[in-house]
Scaffold this motif. Structure first.
Motif, PDB file in Angstrom:
ATOM      1  N   GLU A 159      41.328  26.687  48.383  1.00 35.59           N
ATOM      2  CA  GLU A 159      41.817  25.650  47.473  1.00 35.59           C
ATOM      3  C   GLU A 159      40.970  25.511  46.211  1.00 35.59           C
ATOM      4  OE1 GLU A 159      42.335  23.715  51.629  1.00 35.59           O
ATOM      5  OE2 GLU A 159      41.221  25.374  50.732  1.00 35.59           O
ATOM      6  N   ASN A 160      39.679  25.706  46.333  1.00 38.45           N
ATOM      7  CA  ASN A 160      38.770  25.479  45.204  1.00 38.45           C
ATOM      8  C   ASN A 160      38.267  26.778  44.584  1.00 38.45           C
ATOM      9  OD1 ASN A 160      38.868  22.611  45.567  1.00 38.45           O
ATOM     10  ND2 ASN A 160      37.466  22.856  47.309  1.00 38.45           N
ATOM     11  N   LYS A 161      38.978  27.855  44.832  1.00 40.79           N
ATOM     12  CA  LYS A 161      38.540  29.148  44.313  1.00 40.79           C
ATOM     13  C   LYS A 161      39.467  29.669  43.219  1.00 40.79           C
ATOM     14  CE  LYS A 161      36.154  30.676  48.493  1.00 40.79           C
ATOM     15  NZ  LYS A 161      34.814  30.678  47.870  1.00 40.79           N
ATOM     16  N   SER A 162      38.893  30.457  42.331  1.00 41.76           N
ATOM     17  CA  SER A 162      39.693  31.182  41.344  1.00 41.76           C
ATOM     18  C   SER A 162      40.240  32.428  42.035  1.00 41.76           C
ATOM     19  CB  SER A 162      38.837  31.577  40.143  1.00 41.76           C
ATOM     20  OG  SER A 162      38.318  30.438  39.502  1.00 41.76           O
ATOM     21  N   VAL A 163      41.533  32.658  41.898  1.00 45.15           N
ATOM     22  CA  VAL A 163      42.177  33.730  42.653  1.00 45.15           C
ATOM     23  C   VAL A 163      42.636  34.860  41.736  1.00 45.15           C
ATOM     24  CG1 VAL A 163      44.068  34.335  44.210  1.00 45.15           C
ATOM     25  CG2 VAL A 163      42.953  32.099  44.405  1.00 45.15           C
ATOM     26  N   ILE A 164      42.109  36.056  41.996  1.00 47.37           N
ATOM     27  CA  ILE A 164      42.533  37.278  41.309  1.00 47.37           C
ATOM     28  C   ILE A 164      43.472  38.005  42.257  1.00 47.37           C
ATOM     29  CG2 ILE A 164      41.777  39.476  40.325  1.00 47.37           C
ATOM     30  CD1 ILE A 164      39.010  38.104  39.900  1.00 47.37           C
ATOM     31  N   LEU A 165      44.627  38.408  41.768  1.00 47.42           N
ATOM     32  CA  LEU A 165      45.658  38.989  42.633  1.00 47.42           C
ATOM     33  C   LEU A 165      45.947  40.444  42.270  1.00 47.42           C
ATOM     34  CD1 LEU A 165      47.860  38.459  44.850  1.00 47.42           C
ATOM     35  CD2 LEU A 165      49.401  37.830  42.978  1.00 47.42           C
ATOM     36  N   PHE A 166      46.121  41.241  43.315  1.00 53.04           N
ATOM     37  CA  PHE A 166      46.614  42.620  43.167  1.00 53.04           C
ATOM     38  C   PHE A 166      47.810  42.769  44.093  1.00 53.04           C
ATOM     39  CE2 PHE A 166      47.097  46.796  45.030  1.00 53.04           C
ATOM     40  CZ  PHE A 166      47.188  47.619  43.912  1.00 53.04           C
ATOM     41  N   VAL A 167      48.876  43.401  43.591  1.00 54.54           N
ATOM     42  CA  VAL A 167      50.063  43.662  44.410  1.00 54.54           C
ATOM     43  C   VAL A 167      50.423  45.131  44.262  1.00 54.54           C
ATOM     44  CG1 VAL A 167      52.476  43.083  44.859  1.00 54.54           C
ATOM     45  CG2 VAL A 167      50.907  41.309  44.043  1.00 54.54           C
ATOM     46  N   GLY A 168      50.450  45.852  45.384  1.00 56.95           N
ATOM     47  CA  GLY A 168      50.791  47.268  45.320  1.00 56.95           C
ATOM     48  C   GLY A 168      50.504  47.974  46.630  1.00 56.95           C
ATOM     49  N   ALA A 169      51.013  49.182  46.764  1.00 58.45           N
ATOM     50  CA  ALA A 169      50.828  49.967  47.981  1.00 58.45           C
ATOM     51  C   ALA A 169      49.380  50.428  48.114  1.00 58.45           C
ATOM     52  CB  ALA A 169      51.765  51.164  47.986  1.00 58.45           C
ATOM     53  N   LEU A 170      48.904  50.463  49.348  1.00 61.23           N
ATOM     54  CA  LEU A 170      47.531  50.896  49.627  1.00 61.23           C
ATOM     55  C   LEU A 170      47.554  52.216  50.386  1.00 61.23           C
ATOM     56  CD1 LEU A 170      45.989  47.493  50.852  1.00 61.23           C
ATOM     57  CD2 LEU A 170      46.349  48.292  48.517  1.00 61.23           C
ATOM     58  N   ASP A 171      48.262  53.196  49.846  1.00 56.67           N
ATOM     59  CA  ASP A 171      48.357  54.484  50.525  1.00 56.67           C
ATOM     60  C   ASP A 171      47.943  55.621  49.589  1.00 56.67           C
ATOM     61  OD1 ASP A 171      50.511  54.735  48.787  1.00 56.67           O
ATOM     62  OD2 ASP A 171      52.025  54.415  50.330  1.00 56.67           O
ATOM     63  N   LYS A 172      47.847  56.806  50.158  1.00 56.26           N
ATOM     64  CA  LYS A 172      47.394  57.970  49.393  1.00 56.26           C
ATOM     65  C   LYS A 172      48.346  58.310  48.262  1.00 56.26           C
ATOM     66  CE  LYS A 172      44.879  60.014  53.275  1.00 56.26           C
ATOM     67  NZ  LYS A 172      44.807  61.127  54.260  1.00 56.26           N
ATOM     68  N   ALA A 173      49.635  58.088  48.485  1.00 51.80           N
ATOM     69  CA  ALA A 173      50.622  58.392  47.439  1.00 51.80           C
ATOM     70  C   ALA A 173      50.423  57.516  46.211  1.00 51.80           C
ATOM     71  CB  ALA A 173      52.038  58.213  47.990  1.00 51.80           C
ATOM     72  N   HIS A 174      49.791  56.354  46.412  1.00 61.06           N
ATOM     73  CA  HIS A 174      49.560  55.420  45.303  1.00 61.06           C
ATOM     74  C   HIS A 174      48.058  55.271  45.006  1.00 61.06           C
ATOM     75  CE1 HIS A 174      53.647  54.341  46.622  1.00 61.06           C
ATOM     76  NE2 HIS A 174      53.842  53.976  45.375  1.00 61.06           N
ATOM     77  N   TYR A 175      47.322  56.359  45.168  1.00 58.86           N
ATOM     78  CA  TYR A 175      45.888  56.336  44.867  1.00 58.86           C
ATOM     79  C   TYR A 175      45.633  55.902  43.433  1.00 58.86           C
ATOM     80  CZ  TYR A 175      46.247  60.408  41.868  1.00 58.86           C
ATOM     81  OH  TYR A 175      46.570  61.247  40.824  1.00 58.86           O
ATOM     82  N   PHE A 176      46.630  56.171  42.574  1.00 56.85           N
ATOM     83  CA  PHE A 176      46.471  55.900  41.141  1.00 56.85           C
ATOM     84  C   PHE A 176      46.432  54.412  40.810  1.00 56.85           C
ATOM     85  CE2 PHE A 176      51.028  56.567  41.986  1.00 56.85           C
ATOM     86  CZ  PHE A 176      51.547  55.369  41.524  1.00 56.85           C
TER      87      PHE A 176
END
Length: 246
Positions: free
Chosen positions: A53-70
């Motif tokens: 609740e009291n934290k600054s939140v940095i968000l990442f959304v994306g696949a975590l697989d080898k095909a999406h290493y980039f």
């Protein structure tokens, strides 16, 4: 022929094709449901659920697989280490065969206690995670990232964004207006931009408003459909003209 980004096409392996067939190519970007993703969504329940609740939140959304290493998650984690605000946390939404590797990396970097690997999230729940965040980061490192749909989802939710300065991706962000562009793999620059947005709420809100405005004007499905209709009308008119007069 239509593409999501002329900028990406100009720097792709078929850029010569663009030069030869420029008149036959139209740019129609990906779209977003601006009702599903909007600034009025309440993300409080998400923050309570994870005790942030009291934290600054940095968000990442994306696949975590080898095909999406980039996606550049290693560089995101290394940048997160440099964030001086102890009340910040990093949320990563997505799954894949590299998830355990990234979790181990976060532990080795000493940030596992403030890094949350959420896994897959339903389309219905995803907007609430955007709402719970303070900013979204897309730290891609190659042209494997051709557009960046998560950027317009975050912007539609009224959030500032940071992304790598790559063809296609960079057309979404107006640097210094609704977000920031950084050099791919530049850990220090990415950390600096994240730190700046965390420390400046007024800038985050300003960027969020500008981002929402841009999405409404350029990436809403209503606008995308109108662009597509225009292309269809031009093609139909041209074919009809050629049939009758040529």
């Amino acid at each position: 022929i239509y593409v999501t980004s002329l900028d990406y096409l100009k720097y792709s392996n078929i850029k010569d094709f663009y030069e030869r067939k420029r008149e036959d190519i139209a740019e129609i970007p990906n779209g977003v449901d601006i009702d599903q993703f909007n600034p009025n969504i309440d993300g409080k329940e998400i923050k309570v659920q994870y005790g942030i609740e009291n934290k600054s939140v940095i968000l990442f959304v994306g696949a975590l697989d080898k095909a999406h290493y980039f996606k550049g998650i290693e560089f995101l984690l290394k940048s997160f280490v440099k964030i001086k605000n102890g009340e910040s946390c990093l949320i990563l939404i997505g799954d894949g065969d590299l998830k355990n590797y990234y979790m181990s990396l976060a532990e080795n970097l000493g940030v596992s206690d403030k890094t949350l690997f959420i896994g897959r999230v339903s389309d219905k729940e995803l907007p609430r995670y955007y709402a719970a965040s303070d900013l979204l980061v897309l730290p891609s490192i190659t042209k494997g990232e051709a557009f960046g749909l998560v950027l317009i989802e975050a912007m539609a939710t009224g959030k500032p964004v940071i992304a790598s300065n790559l063809p296609g991706v960079r057309t979404i962000i107006d640097d210094g207006v609704n977000g920031f562009l950084v050099k791919p793999k530049d850990v220090d620059s990415l950390a600096s931009k994240m730190q700046y947005l965390i420390e400046n709420k007024d800038i985050r809100e300003k960027f969020g408003r500008e981002g929402r405005k841009k999405v409404e004007n350029e990436y809403s499905w209503e606008k995308i459909v109108k662009k597509l209709e225009k292309v269809y009308e031009e093609v139909i008119y041209e074919n009809t003209f050629n049939r009758w007069f040529l």
